[in-house]
Write an enzyme that holds these catalytic residues in place. Structure first.
Site, PDB file in Angstrom:
ATOM      1  N   ASP A  89       0.891  -1.240  -0.104  1.00  0.00           N
ATOM      2  CA  ASP A  89       0.095  -0.031  -0.026  1.00  0.00           C
ATOM      3  C   ASP A  89       0.843   1.276  -0.043  1.00  0.00           C
ATOM      4  OD1 ASP A  89      -2.109  -1.871   0.233  1.00  0.00           O
ATOM      5  OD2 ASP A  89      -2.849  -0.917   2.117  1.00  0.00           O
ATOM      6  N   HIS A 233       3.819  -2.253   2.912  1.00  0.00           N
ATOM      7  CA  HIS A 233       3.931  -0.969   2.508  1.00  0.00           C
ATOM      8  C   HIS A 233       5.292  -1.023   1.971  1.00  0.00           C
ATOM      9  CE1 HIS A 233       0.844  -0.973   5.534  1.00  0.00           C
ATOM     10  NE2 HIS A 233       0.091   0.113   5.043  1.00  0.00           N
TER      11      HIS A 233
HETATM   12 NI    NI Z   1      -2.335   3.320   3.042  1.00  0.00          NI
END
Ligand code: NI
Length: 281
Positions: A89, A233
């Protein structure tokens, strides 16, 4: 690649679970106590996972006709063997995302990147490279907005502006949405409004919080199961470092690392707008 969804199915799901706050990119001292409380909430949520799954998997009548056509299973996936989907993400980042793509390329595997539009504008070539490596590009809004805090029009603009930017690089928009901060997947208005499936996760590495490769590796290797969606991430070099270590280990354990769409196709499961998904089990 990305498949566009037609005729969004409007399904009402009401879930009363405690909100799960995720993915804070900026942690300052005043947020530490808050994060600790959120960690406790997540522990509680983890214990209730079976309940979540049964709620999320509920399918109303008459949806089969409206569901998107099942995607063909790529030839390099054996549906009988364990499969997981790595999801990244908030990117694309710069060097950190490129390092992750190097690993995917080296091992000939694929992942899903839930991108922010503002980051796509900054690193368009990285999105193009990910797509060309067979990765799936998903939508994480233009600038990380909590969908539940926006008007309908604002929310759709947040999503469609990302699709436009991604389409410039890949020729296709995004078929999947990961709602920023993990918010909206049990919000009736958001589920009805967003014309794409919402993709949550079943393994939360908390890489954004620990920024510690060892803890990220440990989280993945100790929790992973067939059908998992793993939350990471790609904007942190610590996460790239973890990926460099755990990917070969997952492969040694026999896991096939593919995109979200590919995993659901291999498991014979539809992804439908108006639904949220935590895993492909
Ligand atoms: Ni996010």
């Amino acid at each position: 690649g990305c498949l566009m969804q037609e005729d969004p199915v409007r399904v009402e799901i009401q879930l009363d679970q405690q909100a799960e706050q995720e993915e804070r990119q900026v942690m300052d001292a005043s947020e530490e106590a808050d994060a600790s409380f959120l960690g406790t909430l997540q522990d509680v949520a983890q214990e209730m996972l079976p309940e979540w799954d049964s709620l999320l998997d509920t399918e109303g009548p008459g949806q089969q006709e409206e569901a998107a056509p099942a995607m063909a299973v790529p030839a390099d996936i054996d549906p009988e063997k364990p499969i997981v989907a790595l999801t990244f993400d908030d990117g694309p980042g710069g060097e950190s995302t490129e390092r992750i793509l190097d690993v995917l390329e080296q091992y000939q595997i694929r992942a899903t990147f839930f991108v922010q539009g503002k980051q796509v504008a900054k690193y368009p070539d990285t999105v193009k490279r990910a797509f060309e490596l067979g990765c799936q590009i998903g939508n994480h809004t233009y600038n990380h907005k909590d969908l539940t805090s926006l008007s309908d029009q604002e929310a759709l603009e947040q999503l469609e502006s990302v699709n436009d930017l991604v389409r410039e690089q890949t020729g296709a928009g995004c078929a999947l949405v990961r709602p920023p901060h993990g918010r909206g997947w049990k919000d009736e208005r958001v589920l009805k409004l967003v014309p794409y499936p919402l993709i949550m996760w079943s393994v939360d590495t908390r890489d954004w919080s620990t920024r510690d490769p060892k803890q990220t590796i440990q989280s993945v290797l100790s929790e992973v199961q067939d059908g998992d969606i793993i939350l990471l991430h790609d904007v942190y070099n610590e996460t790239a470092e973890a990926v460099e270590t755990f990917v070969p280990q997952l492969l040694e354990q026999g896991y096939q690392l593919v995109t979200v769409n590919e995993m659901f196709a291999a498991k014979g499961k539809e992804l439908t707008a108006g639904h949220a998904y935590r895993n492909a089990r």
